[in-house]
Design a protein around this motif. Structure first.
Motif, short mmCIF file in Angstrom:
data_model
loop_
_atom_site.label_atom_id
_atom_site.label_comp_id
_atom_site.label_asym_id
_atom_site.label_seq_id
_atom_site.Cartn_x
_atom_site.Cartn_y
_atom_site.Cartn_z
N GLU A 223 1.79 7.12 -0.51
CA GLU A 223 1.39 5.66 0.69
C GLU A 223 0.60 6.37 1.76
OE1 GLU A 223 4.46 6.02 -0.65
OE2 GLU A 223 4.45 4.26 -2.03
N THR A 227 -5.29 6.30 0.62
CA THR A 227 -5.70 5.20 1.57
C THR A 227 -7.07 5.20 1.45
OG1 THR A 227 -6.19 6.84 3.32
CG2 THR A 227 -3.99 5.84 3.35
N ILE A 241 -7.78 0.31 -1.64
CA ILE A 241 -6.48 0.30 -2.11
C ILE A 241 -6.13 -1.15 -2.11
CG2 ILE A 241 -4.14 1.13 -1.71
CD1 ILE A 241 -6.32 3.49 -2.26
N THR A 243 -2.59 -3.84 -3.33
CA THR A 243 -0.95 -3.86 -3.50
C THR A 243 -0.78 -5.18 -4.14
OG1 THR A 243 -0.77 -2.06 -1.88
CG2 THR A 243 1.32 -3.29 -3.05
N PRO A 249 0.87 0.33 -5.25
CA PRO A 249 -0.80 0.50 -4.86
C PRO A 249 -1.41 0.71 -6.15
CG PRO A 249 0.17 2.36 -4.16
CD PRO A 249 1.32 1.83 -4.63
#
Length: 257
Positions: A223, A227, A241, A243, A249
């Motif tokens: 996480e 990015t 990205i 989710t 992700p």
């Protein structure tokens, strides 16, 4: 633990890695990612003692550059990006090489069981050179697992160092490799792997090392590292990205640079 401090690699006066500092821990999968030429394979080869490096590198308290390969082989196994086999071995004989190199009690039935785990049940007597590229990759993975058959050894945690272990595999077998890596880590071993597939990285990695031009651009959890900004900077193209609900992700390139 794998401890790396100020690691640098220079070959033919060309700096390939510069000042890398990080650690990797048993019970975790550490993924090394980055664009082509960023130094991923060079880093893995330095961590396994295959390339000369400066800085401090220690695995389970052993100074890697100063430790004999036969000692390291007792608690770590390496899957190279490619392996040349010059003689007409069978798949079973290839796996037995790992059995001979590792530590722990001999288990003659282990090669057949490991081949079954990599979806090659019944392949013990098949000539290695008659296998497809993906099948050969899975035989080499079984050999590596035969060597690192103990996630926890008398010398400390066992370690798998895997260089692009899913590169030649279809989706189902890619997921199989990630399941085997997770099982090894969950049993107390450590896994360090080079990956190109960022979605697999997001799904499986506990820690991510992001390289660019031989330097460590970022390190941390998936996480923290996966990015928009860091990946776009590393790969030179826009990356987004997203989710989806109830999943981790996933990544979708937006455009070429």
């Amino acid at each position: 633990m794998l401890s790396v401090h100020d690691l640098s690699v220079t070959l033919s006066r060309r700096p390939l890695l510069r000042g890398l500092t990080f650690s990797a821990h048993p019970g975790q999968i550490t993924a090394i990612i980055g664009p082509n030429g960023s130094g991923k394979t060079t880093l893995l080869r330095a961590l396994t003692g295959e390339l000369p490096a400066t800085g401090r590198l220690a695995l389970n308290g052993h100074d890697i550059p100063r430790t004999a390969p036969r000692i390291l082989a007792r608690f770590r196994a390496v899957l190279a990006q490619s392996t040349s086999v010059a003689f007409p071995f069978t798949a079973g004989e290839i796996v037995r090489f790992g059995l001979d190199a590792g530590s722990g009690p001999a288990d003659p039935g282990l090669p057949a069981r490991l081949l079954a785990e990599v979806d090659l049940a019944g392949a013990m007597d098949r000539p290695y050179h008659q296998l497809s590229g993906g099948e050969q990759s899975r035989v080499q993975l079984a050999r590596t697992l035969a060597q690192a058959r103990q996630p926890v050894t008398p010398d400390g945690p066992g370690w798998l160092f895997l260089d692009e272990p899913v590169a030649a595999l279809d989706i189902a077998h890619q997921l199989m490799v990630m399941r085997l890596a997770r099982s090894f880590a969950d049993a107390g071993g450590g896994v360090v792997m080079v990956l190109h597939d960022l979605n697999l990285t997001a799904m499986a990695a506990d820690k991510v090392l992001l390289l660019k031009s031989g330097a460590l651009l970022a390190k941390g959890s998936a996480e923290e590292v996966l990015t928009d900004g860091l990946l776009s900077q590393a790969y030179g193209c826009r990356i987004r990205i997203a989710t989806p609900p109830q999943t981790g992700p996933w990544l979708l390139p937006q455009s070429a640079a």
